[in-house]
Design an enzyme around this catalytic site. Structure first.
Site, PDB file in Angstrom:
ATOM      1  N   LEU A  62       0.868  -1.172   0.000  1.00 21.02           N
ATOM      2  CA  LEU A  62       0.000   0.000   0.000  1.00 21.02           C
ATOM      3  C   LEU A  62       0.908   1.227   0.000  1.00 21.02           C
ATOM      4  O   LEU A  62       1.989   1.208   0.584  1.00 21.02           O
ATOM      5  CB  LEU A  62      -0.900   0.030   1.238  1.00 21.02           C
ATOM      6  CG  LEU A  62      -2.007  -1.023   1.349  1.00 21.02           C
ATOM      7  CD1 LEU A  62      -2.721  -0.898   2.689  1.00 21.02           C
ATOM      8  CD2 LEU A  62      -3.009  -0.900   0.202  1.00 21.02           C
ATOM      9  N   ASP A  63       0.458   2.307  -0.641  1.00 22.10           N
ATOM     10  CA  ASP A  63       1.207   3.558  -0.587  1.00 22.10           C
ATOM     11  C   ASP A  63       1.451   3.949   0.868  1.00 22.10           C
ATOM     12  O   ASP A  63       0.634   3.664   1.750  1.00 22.10           O
ATOM     13  CB  ASP A  63       0.425   4.688  -1.260  1.00 22.10           C
ATOM     14  CG  ASP A  63       0.341   4.543  -2.771  1.00 22.10           C
ATOM     15  OD1 ASP A  63       1.096   3.733  -3.342  1.00 22.10           O
ATOM     16  OD2 ASP A  63      -0.485   5.247  -3.378  1.00 22.10           O
ATOM     17  N   MET A  64       2.548   4.655   1.099  1.00 20.95           N
ATOM     18  CA  MET A  64       2.860   5.108   2.448  1.00 20.95           C
ATOM     19  C   MET A  64       1.695   5.871   3.081  1.00 20.95           C
ATOM     20  O   MET A  64       1.384   5.698   4.262  1.00 20.95           O
ATOM     21  CB  MET A  64       4.100   6.012   2.423  1.00 20.95           C
ATOM     22  CG  MET A  64       4.510   6.540   3.789  1.00 20.95           C
ATOM     23  SD  MET A  64       5.863   7.731   3.708  1.00 20.95           S
ATOM     24  CE  MET A  64       4.995   9.170   3.042  1.00 20.95           C
ATOM     25  N   THR A  66      -1.485   5.659   2.469  1.00 22.83           N
ATOM     26  CA  THR A  66      -2.740   4.912   2.527  1.00 22.83           C
ATOM     27  C   THR A  66      -2.747   3.993   3.744  1.00 22.83           C
ATOM     28  O   THR A  66      -1.735   3.374   4.068  1.00 22.83           O
ATOM     29  CB  THR A  66      -2.917   4.067   1.254  1.00 22.83           C
ATOM     30  OG1 THR A  66      -2.849   4.925   0.111  1.00 22.83           O
ATOM     31  CG2 THR A  66      -4.258   3.343   1.249  1.00 22.83           C
ATOM     32  N   ARG A 163      -5.627   7.434  -6.820  1.00 24.13           N
ATOM     33  CA  ARG A 163      -5.350   8.854  -6.629  1.00 24.13           C
ATOM     34  C   ARG A 163      -5.408   9.616  -7.954  1.00 24.13           C
ATOM     35  O   ARG A 163      -5.986  10.706  -8.043  1.00 24.13           O
ATOM     36  CB  ARG A 163      -3.991   9.011  -5.947  1.00 24.13           C
ATOM     37  CG  ARG A 163      -3.962   8.319  -4.590  1.00 24.13           C
ATOM     38  CD  ARG A 163      -2.562   8.051  -4.056  1.00 24.13           C
ATOM     39  NE  ARG A 163      -1.919   9.266  -3.590  1.00 24.13           N
ATOM     40  CZ  ARG A 163      -0.808   9.265  -2.868  1.00 24.13           C
ATOM     41  NH1 ARG A 163      -0.223   8.111  -2.534  1.00 24.13           N
ATOM     42  NH2 ARG A 163      -0.266  10.399  -2.469  1.00 24.13           N
TER      43      ARG A 163
END
Length: 216
Positions: A62-64, A66, A163
């Site tokens: 997961l993105d940092m 998120t 996003r």
């Protein structure tokens, strides 16, 4: 983002589900999934999980910015099994996002190809010439003071897909440090949370759904 200082939250590890092959974690926003380049970016969810489960292996990220459900394998067999499920789009992921503006339609699909914005990495962008296919299904959960709360179901799994697709709709995700501007950016965190992950268990193939409560 040049003045970015990595200050990950120090919350205790939240284990959503564990068994002999899998461990599901509720990742907090602001924590890297895997280590970045340099000692100052070594603290990450993978390292924290391996401190408790030394055999844990990475499956996806997961993105940092998120938060939400992420799964780790506890054996090479489970890692291969889950890796194929993600590769073949057999898993089902559901996110909740707060976005800027009142989304007019009740639901829809964004179908826009994405590629890296090289001069501005790690930003991504829509590109019909060189982009890889990307689709996101969305539905309005409710309208709110600063915009709309959406359920997002990615069909593909491109970097920053949700996003960039929300930005392309004209409704950037609130608090997004890369894609939101002005008032939409003025939130304490990215308002994007991986609420639910559904997959087949590597031991026997039964369906397994794990969810994490939305923190915003």
């Amino acid at each position: 983002m040049s003045d970015f200082i990595y200050q990950p939250p120090q919350d205790d590890l939240v284990i959503l589900h564990e068994d002999h092959e899998l461990v599901f974690i509720d990742k907090p926003a602001g924590l890297l999934s895997v280590p970045g380049r340099g000692a100052h970016l070594a603290d990450c969810l993978l390292a924290r999980v391996q401190a408790v489960f030394p055999e844990a292996l990475l499956v996806h990220r997961l993105d940092m910015d998120t938060s939400g459900v992420i799964v780790f394998a506890r054996s090479p067999m489970a890692q291969r099994h889950l890796g194929l499920q993600f590769e073949k789009r057999q898993t089902r992921k559901q996110y909740v996002a707060r976005v800027w503006g009142q989304v007019a339609e009740p639901s829809g699909r964004v179908d826009l190809p994405l590629t890296v914005d090289w001069p501005n990495r790690p930003r991504q962008m829509v590109c019909h010439d060189t982009g890889r296919p990307a689709q996101t299904d969305w539905a309005v959960l409710r309208h709110e003071e600063h915009g709309s709360r959406l359920r997002l179901s990615p069909v593909t799994g491109r970097s920053h897909q949700l996003r960039v697709h929300m930005l392309a709709m004209g409704h950037p995700i609130l608090g997004d440090p890369f894609y939101a501007t002005a008032e939409a950016a003025a939130f304490p965190r990215l308002m994007l949370h991986a609420r639910e992950l559904r997959l087949r268990h590597p031991d026997g193939g039964r369906g397994l759904t794990v969810s994490a409560p939305v923190p915003f």
